[in-house]
Motif scaffolding. Structure first.
Motif, PDB file in Angstrom:
ATOM      1  N   SER A   1      12.223  16.481  66.599  1.00  0.00           N
ATOM      2  CA  SER A   1      11.704  17.081  65.511  1.00  0.00           C
ATOM      3  C   SER A   1      12.265  17.803  64.046  1.00  0.00           C
ATOM      4  CB  SER A   1       9.829  17.591  66.076  1.00  0.00           C
ATOM      5  OG  SER A   1       9.738  18.474  64.286  1.00  0.00           O
ATOM      6  N   GLY A   2      12.308  17.048  62.918  1.00  0.00           N
ATOM      7  CA  GLY A   2      13.453  17.552  62.432  1.00  0.00           C
ATOM      8  C   GLY A   2      12.676  19.336  62.066  1.00  0.00           C
ATOM      9  N   SER A   3      11.067  19.350  61.757  1.00  0.00           N
ATOM     10  CA  SER A   3      10.442  20.801  61.491  1.00  0.00           C
ATOM     11  C   SER A   3      10.742  21.837  62.826  1.00  0.00           C
ATOM     12  CB  SER A   3       9.169  20.613  61.469  1.00  0.00           C
ATOM     13  OG  SER A   3       8.557  20.282  62.324  1.00  0.00           O
ATOM     14  N   GLY A   4      11.296  21.306  63.753  1.00  0.00           N
ATOM     15  CA  GLY A   4      11.539  22.862  65.161  1.00  0.00           C
ATOM     16  C   GLY A   4      12.750  22.612  65.124  1.00  0.00           C
ATOM     17  N   PHE A   5      13.529  22.881  63.791  1.00  0.00           N
ATOM     18  CA  PHE A   5      15.082  23.405  64.581  1.00  0.00           C
ATOM     19  C   PHE A   5      15.085  24.592  63.888  1.00  0.00           C
ATOM     20  CE2 PHE A   5      16.694  19.102  64.013  1.00  0.00           C
ATOM     21  CZ  PHE A   5      17.252  19.012  65.270  1.00  0.00           C
TER      22      PHE A   5
ATOM     23  N   ILE B   1      12.593  21.033  68.903  1.00  0.00           N
ATOM     24  CA  ILE B   1      10.496  20.008  69.409  1.00  0.00           C
ATOM     25  C   ILE B   1      10.927  18.722  69.595  1.00  0.00           C
ATOM     26  CG2 ILE B   1       8.589  19.811  69.333  1.00  0.00           C
ATOM     27  CD1 ILE B   1       8.997  22.953  67.570  1.00  0.00           C
ATOM     28  N   ASP B   2      10.939  18.262  71.188  1.00  0.00           N
ATOM     29  CA  ASP B   2      10.830  16.438  71.335  1.00  0.00           C
ATOM     30  C   ASP B   2       8.904  16.230  70.331  1.00  0.00           C
ATOM     31  OD1 ASP B   2       8.837  17.081  73.275  1.00  0.00           O
ATOM     32  OD2 ASP B   2       9.306  15.875  74.423  1.00  0.00           O
ATOM     33  N   ALA B   3       9.492  14.511  70.694  1.00  0.00           N
ATOM     34  CA  ALA B   3       8.006  14.171  70.064  1.00  0.00           C
ATOM     35  C   ALA B   3       6.863  14.142  70.127  1.00  0.00           C
ATOM     36  CB  ALA B   3       8.685  12.846  69.838  1.00  0.00           C
TER      37      ALA B   3
END
Length: 421
Positions: free
Chosen positions: A322-326, A346-348
């Protein structure tokens, strides 16, 4: 499987070590069942904001009674170096109140911290240094000292936006970035806001200093919601633009460009190793009528390298990152050293983990994720932020982080050696 579980539990009880996925082993530095030395039977309190920092064999962390402690990476030699009954040097008439772990770092045998003067403050009186073994607290720079770029104005209150390395500390203050020696003395301008006009890239933050004490990677803003990543000299002066909206991110379709919106660039960090040319950052990119791509990139001698992005499959997880998880809340969760980059992902399915990749690119390695075993239990899956680390939590060899146990039954500070296959 049952025998393996028993062996794991016994290992954590006897040696303070638990096995992780991909061969990583975790050592407990301290957790919420650890007795406070000379504490009358009290146990350590830790929050998920107590993200530790590491340098060599020294770990520093904040307990939730507003104390700063140091220890070895295996938890030996616990020393209280800051407590709320200690006065902040410089005649401020205030005592230390250290609620947040991000306001303290360690480099070598020196702890560098912001002197927070009230409970739950988001800024403090200045930067200070104290030996890891405890002792006299020394003022490096504070609000009573004049800015070198504007002698008629003093420094403003200090946040956790600083980086200690080598002989210097670089720090953001009043819109500029400055440097001061770890032993104290006069500060100098790295980049400043003097004579700045709207549209110029002269608002700065997130400085990180290289291993040679000479270059500073940072984020710049032009005051119009646009940002970019720059490389400057520690002694002052811009070297190069590392990433801006005119550049094409690697591993994306030809039409993509980095998004220059201020929040799209984040987490700049320099690899502290012999190869100090690795400059790592988080970036977002877009093209007309195309999905946004979030990624982590390295800018080195060969140009930009894509390390991981929101199209990369999560090892041991579901779907792509997930892009926001970085970007982790409350901590700058991207670190680099010794040719290795550590990042939060963070995964899907929403599962959080800590991952590693070589600065030259290649396979992604999972270090630990929610649901994985640790210290005789597992990492909590109900708390979205049950794993927390930060930029200063990896020194190129050792990673330190906070984990919350399953069922919110406790928390611990852990260390692990990071060696990639």
């Amino acid at each position: 499987a049952a025998a393996a579980g028993i062996a794991l539990t016994m290992a954590s009880l006897i040696g303070g070590t638990s096995a992780a996925s991909a061969g990583f082993k975790f050592k407990t530095v301290v957790d919420t069942s650890t007795a406070v030395p000379r504490g009358g039977g009290a146990l350590f309190g830790l929050t998920l904001g107590s993200a530790p920092a590491v340098s060599g064999n020294n770990v520093v962390f904040t307990a939730n009674n507003e104390e700063i402690w140091t220890a070895s990476t295996t938890g030996r030699g616990l020393v209280r170096v800051i407590s709320p009954n200690m006065r902040i040097p410089g005649g401020h008439g205030a005592t230390f109140h250290q609620d947040y772990g991000t306001f303290v770092q360690v480099h070598g045998d020196t702890v560098v911290l912001v002197g927070l003067d009230c409970s739950l403050c988001n800024s403090g009186m200045g930067l200070y240094a104290v030996p890891v073994a405890g002792g006299t607290v020394k003022r490096l720079v504070d609000v009573n000292l004049a800015r070198p770029d504007n002698p008629e104005q003093n420094f403003g209150r200090f946040g956790d936006d600083f980086d200690a390395n080598g002989a210097h500390v670089v720090f953001a203050n009043s819109g500029g970035v400055y440097a001061v020696r770890v032993v104290g003395g006069r500060s100098n301008v790295v980049t400043d806001v003097a004579n700045c006009t709207l549209g110029d890239y002269c608002g700065f933050g997130l400085p990180t200093l290289d291993s040679l004490d000479s270059e500073v990677l940072l984020k710049a803003s032009n005051g119009l919601s646009n940002g970019r990543i720059e490389l400057a000299r520690r002694a002052g002066g811009l070297i190069t633009i590392v990433a801006d909206g005119a550049m094409h991110p690697p591993n994306t379709p030809r039409a993509y460009r980095f998004d220059e919106f201020f929040g799209s660039f984040d987490l700049p960090v320099i690899d502290r190793s012999a190869d100090h040319n690795n400059r790592v950052f988080k970036g977002e990119s877009a093209a007309a009528s195309a999905p946004r791509i979030y990624g982590i990139y390295n800018f080195g001698s060969a140009g930009h390298i894509g390390l991981v992005d929101s199209t990369t499959p999560v090892p041991g997880g579901t779907g792509a990152f997930s892009g926001s998880g970085f970007v982790g809340p409350g901590a700058r969760s991207l670190a680099a050293g010794n040719g290795i980059v550590i990042f939060r992902g963070i995964d899907a399915a929403g599962k959080l983990g800590i991952y590693a990749v070589r600065a030259s690119g290649g396979a992604i390695t999972k270090i630990i994720a929610q649901g994985d075993p640790i210290n005789g239990t597992t990492v909590d899956t109900a708390e979205p932020q049950s794993l927390v680390f930060r930029r200063e939590g990896f020194d190129g060899t050792t990673l330190v982080f906070v984990a919350q146990y399953a069922g919110n039954t406790g928390r611990g500070v852990f260390s692990t050696q990071v060696v990639l296959p």
